[in-house]
Design an enzyme around this catalytic site. Structure first.
Site, PDB file in Angstrom:
ATOM      1  N   THR A  97     -55.534  38.412 -26.882  1.00  0.00           N
ATOM      2  CA  THR A  97     -56.106  39.731 -27.177  1.00  0.00           C
ATOM      3  C   THR A  97     -56.685  39.779 -28.590  1.00  0.00           C
ATOM      4  O   THR A  97     -57.741  40.356 -28.820  1.00  0.00           O
ATOM      5  CB  THR A  97     -55.049  40.843 -26.990  1.00  0.00           C
ATOM      6  N   CYS A  98     -55.993  39.157 -29.518  1.00  0.00           N
ATOM      7  CA  CYS A  98     -56.440  39.143 -30.919  1.00  0.00           C
ATOM      8  C   CYS A  98     -57.813  38.490 -31.047  1.00  0.00           C
ATOM      9  O   CYS A  98     -58.668  38.944 -31.801  1.00  0.00           O
ATOM     10  CB  CYS A  98     -55.430  38.401 -31.786  1.00  0.00           C
ATOM     11  N   SER A  99     -58.015  37.412 -30.273  1.00  0.00           N
ATOM     12  CA  SER A  99     -59.256  36.644 -30.352  1.00  0.00           C
ATOM     13  C   SER A  99     -60.372  37.180 -29.468  1.00  0.00           C
ATOM     14  O   SER A  99     -61.546  37.051 -29.799  1.00  0.00           O
ATOM     15  CB  SER A  99     -58.989  35.181 -29.981  1.00  0.00           C
TER      16      SER A  99
END
Length: 174
Positions: free
Chosen positions: A54-56
């Protein structure tokens, strides 16, 4: 725990320095909370880890995408904090093509811990990491904070509902 201002810590960052030479032309540079937040209005978002899904795929890219719109709302800088070391944050930023958002490594988790946002993610093999949140910091004081639901150790899900760039932009636009 509700805090009113960002904690005083020293971040261990790396800055480009061509005099170092070699394949890694960087030197260590300590950056204090005061240097980063003093006299400025800064948007901060924190996430569990560089290179994670999700962060990326969403969290960092959308802040990068909305960077100019967010800055137009009276924001001096956008900072992404993660409990990762400076080398990991640099490589992640390079891989992501992140050129606008400042990636701030919290390698020891000190800032995150003092923010009350350090959680155990051992269920994922991550160890201690940051809970996902975003905030507006005005001269060191926390003006507004968005904390993802279900805060806690070994959360079976990774909530991503309120710390996103669109929520932040909507808040800034009032």
């Amino acid at each position: 725990m509700v805090i009113e201002k960002v904690p005083d810590v020293v971040f261990k960052t790396r800055v480009r320095d061509e005099s170092v030479g070699g394949p890694n032309p960087f030197r260590w540079q300590d950056r204090t909370t005061q240097e980063i937040f003093g006299g400025k209005r800064v948007v901060v978002f924190s996430l569990p880890g560089a290179f994670t899904p999700t962060c990326s795929s969403t969290h960092l890219p959308r802040y990068e995408e909305l960077y100019d719109e967010i800055k137009a709302q009276g924001i001096d800088e956008i900072v992404c904090v993660s409990v990762n070391d400076a080398f990991v944050m640099f490589q992640w930023g390079k891989q992501q093509g992140a050129e606008k958002v400042f990636l701030l490594p919290d390698g020891n988790g000190e800032f995150t811990r003092k923010m009350g946002m350090l959680v155990d993610k051992s269920n994922l093999g991550f160890g201690m990491r940051s809970w996902r949140y975003s905030m507006v910091v005005n001269d060191g004081k926390i003006e507004k904070i968005f904390v993802e639901p279900d805060f806690g150790d070994n959360c079976p899900t990774d909530p991503f509902e309120v710390s996103d760039a669109d929520t932040m932009l909507a808040y800034l636009k009032g």
